[in-house]
Design an enzyme around this catalytic site. Structure first.
Site, mmCIF file in Angstrom:
data_model
loop_
_atom_site.group_PDB
_atom_site.id
_atom_site.type_symbol
_atom_site.label_atom_id
_atom_site.label_comp_id
_atom_site.label_asym_id
_atom_site.label_seq_id
_atom_site.Cartn_x
_atom_site.Cartn_y
_atom_site.Cartn_z
ATOM 1 N N THR A 145 0.862 -1.180 0.000
ATOM 2 C CA THR A 145 0.000 0.000 0.000
ATOM 3 C C THR A 145 0.899 1.231 0.000
ATOM 4 O OG1 THR A 145 -1.621 -1.240 1.266
ATOM 5 C CG2 THR A 145 -1.871 1.159 1.223
ATOM 6 N N LYS A 232 -7.034 1.653 -2.848
ATOM 7 C CA LYS A 232 -6.553 0.904 -1.684
ATOM 8 C C LYS A 232 -6.461 1.770 -0.442
ATOM 9 C CE LYS A 232 -4.757 -1.899 1.095
ATOM 10 N NZ LYS A 232 -5.087 -3.229 1.514
ATOM 11 N N ARG A 239 -12.610 2.428 6.314
ATOM 12 C CA ARG A 239 -12.804 1.468 7.415
ATOM 13 C C ARG A 239 -12.392 2.113 8.729
ATOM 14 N NH1 ARG A 239 -13.824 -3.758 8.164
ATOM 15 N NH2 ARG A 239 -12.681 -5.073 9.647
ATOM 16 N N CYS A 290 -1.974 -1.526 8.573
ATOM 17 C CA CYS A 290 -2.706 -0.926 7.462
ATOM 18 C C CYS A 290 -3.530 0.292 7.883
ATOM 19 C CB CYS A 290 -3.586 -1.988 6.832
ATOM 20 S SG CYS A 290 -2.690 -3.517 6.590
#
Ligand code: SAJ
Length: 478
Positions: A145, A232, A239, A290
């Site tokens: 990412t 991405k 989220r 992430c």
């Protein structure tokens, strides 16, 4: 220009040899699945032979997985592809020259959130290895990412300067971000739709050809490299934002004396019928590699690529940044609940013994990256408490002793605090925990809603739970 690349690729023919750089949570399952594709003849897993992770090379070449958590099917698949001679792990990066396609699955943490500076040092090292051994017609794919603009920018520059070749003319370049979660790595790669974005159409087409054979349920979604980078970083940012929203709701419910899970069930009751109300789970914090950084990659992309054209309410803070702050606040809220619980038990944190259950950032995994338990531990030690850590999946962690002995960790504890929803903790027996603690009114702080508050309250515990305003001021059973 593309004419040239298309011709080169046509001459090179179908992809037969693959290289995967970075044998971690993303690279290992990806390499094993590529090796399981019948027409891919061999897959090299490239791993630096470093003191910290060189051990993985021999383990993988024995068909063993170095990942400790529960990863259904991974060990079996590794044994199969190693046994068939289709996968081997090496520190010899010169073998990149044999590869028709090379992927980079390397960590991209953030160095400085304030100045939005990512730490691309490991990625740059990987790109230099690829550039040094790159041959015309090869496909290079970044799976990490990354900040929007990196593929067509920094990555392209490094590959071109190291190889003397030109992206889009002599080699194909694309971004195909990983979308895996620990505990379901193989399934996620096979079944999730795969975002694939090339720096040009020929690169995109080659990348679509490369990923399609691996997918069993998912489909390949082609777009530009920059759109793939934004997709991405945006999905993780959204989220994180959704988690921050329910964490804020949980704090409000505590203050209003109601149960956030009643509210959650009510809000979610309109799910379906075209109405999706994805209300996620409040908790003790957001960890992992992430969600803790991808908002900052998106922010940086908007600043760098959007320079001068970004319209945003003057002086208003980015909601993505606010969401990060709120999720980073949750471990501190766990500190507050702990101290409040001790106070209700007539105790102070000074000299208190705390049994911390769950060091991994997510349930049923050994992944400890950016665990929310760490700032909690530091804060409780700062106020004079002793914290013992238990985690059934984590063997070791720098400067922290992690035990696999649950009874030993609970023995003599004034407070039991749950940070990770490992399945081991859903069966905690209040009577047994109380017996082990030896306290008249032990405190339990549930950061993941894994225990039944009433059962612990009946057993004489002082209960505290994220979002449980309906229970957090319960009368203590004398
Ligand atoms: N968490 C909550 N409440 C929730 C969900 C998660 O507090 O409702 C916490 C978890 O406890 C954990 C953290 O957030 O500490 C991250 O959990 P996660 O379930 O998002 O797990 P990751 O970070 O491994 O996976 C995410 C996923 N991204 C999305 O679903 C958009 C995964 O699909 C990505 O592949 C992964 O990031 C990644 O590698 O980018």
């Amino acid at each position: 220009m593309t004419e040239n690349l298309a011709t080169l690729i046509k001459k090179r023919g179908p992809i037969r040899t693959v290289g995967v750089i970075g044998m971690g949570y993303v690279g290992i399952p990806a390499a094993a699945l590529f090796a399981d594709v019948p027409h891919f003849e061999h897959v090299y897993g490239f791993q630096r032979d470093s003191a910290s992770s060189g051990y993985k090379i021999n383990m993988l070449n024995r068909g063993e997985s170095p990942l400790k958590g529960e990863e259904p099917g991974l060990e079996e698949l590794l044994t199969k592809v190693v046994g068939a001679g289709k996968f081997s792990c090496t520190a010899d990066f010169s073998k990149i020259a044999e590869c028709d396609a090379v992927t980079l699955a390397i960590q991209t943490p953030f160095l400085d959130k304030k100045d939005l500076l990512p730490d691309f040092s490991a990625l740059v090292e990987g790109l230099r290895h690829v550039g040094r051994h790159l041959t015309p017609g090869t496909l290079v794919v970044l799976e990490s990412t990354i900040t929007p603009g990196t593929t067509a920018g920094m990555a392209r520059e490094i590959l071109e300067s190291e190889s003397g070749l030109v992206a889009g003319k002599d080699f194909a370049l694309a971004h195909a971000p990983e979308r895996v979660m620990v505990g379901r790595l193989l399934r996620n790669i096979r079944e999730h739709d795969r975002i694939v974005g090339g720096i040009d159409d020929v690169s995109t087409a080659r990348a679509v050809e490369f990923y399609s054979p691996v997918l069993t349920a998912g489909t390949v979604i082609p777009m530009t490299a920059t759109a793939a980078e934004v997709t991405k970083t945006a999905e993780n940012t959204f989220r994180d934002l959704q988690i921050a929203a329910v964490n804020q709701l949980a704090l409000y419910c505590e203050a209003m004396g109601i149960n956030v899970y009643d509210v959650r069930a009510g809000v979610a009751s309109l799910e379906g019928e075209g109405i999706t109300r994805a209300i996620l789970r409040p908790g003790a914090g957001v960890g992992g590699h992430c969600l803790t950084k991808d908002s900052w990659h998106l922010e940086r992309g908007a600043q760098v690529l959007g320079r001068g054209d970004l319209w945003y309410p003057h002086g208003a803070e980015s909601i993505f940044g606010v969401a990060r702050k709120l999720n980073e606040f949750m471990p501190r809220h766990m500190v507050h609940l702990t101290i409040e619980g001790l106070r209700r038990a007539g105790k102070s944190p000074v000299g208190a013994t705390i049994a911390l259950l769950g060091w991994a950032f997510i349930q049923n995994s050994d992944d400890t990256r950016n665990t929310p338990a760490e700032p909690y531990l530091a804060a409780m030690e700062e106020v004079g408490a002793t914290v013992r850590v238990h985690d059934p999946f984590v063997d070791e962690y720098p400067e922290i002793e992690v035990s696999h002995d649950l009874a030993g960790t609970l023995a003599g504890a004034d407070v039991v605090v749950v940070f990770t929803a490992h399945h081991h903790y859903t069966a905690l027996d209040p009577a047994r925990v109380k017996e082990l603690s030896g306290r008249e009114h032990p405190v339990i702080v549930d950061g993941r809603n894994v225990v039944d508050p009433d059962a612990f309250i009946r057993a004489g515990f002082v209960y505290k739970g994220i979002g449980r305003g309906d229970k957090n001021s319960h009368p203590v059973r004398r």
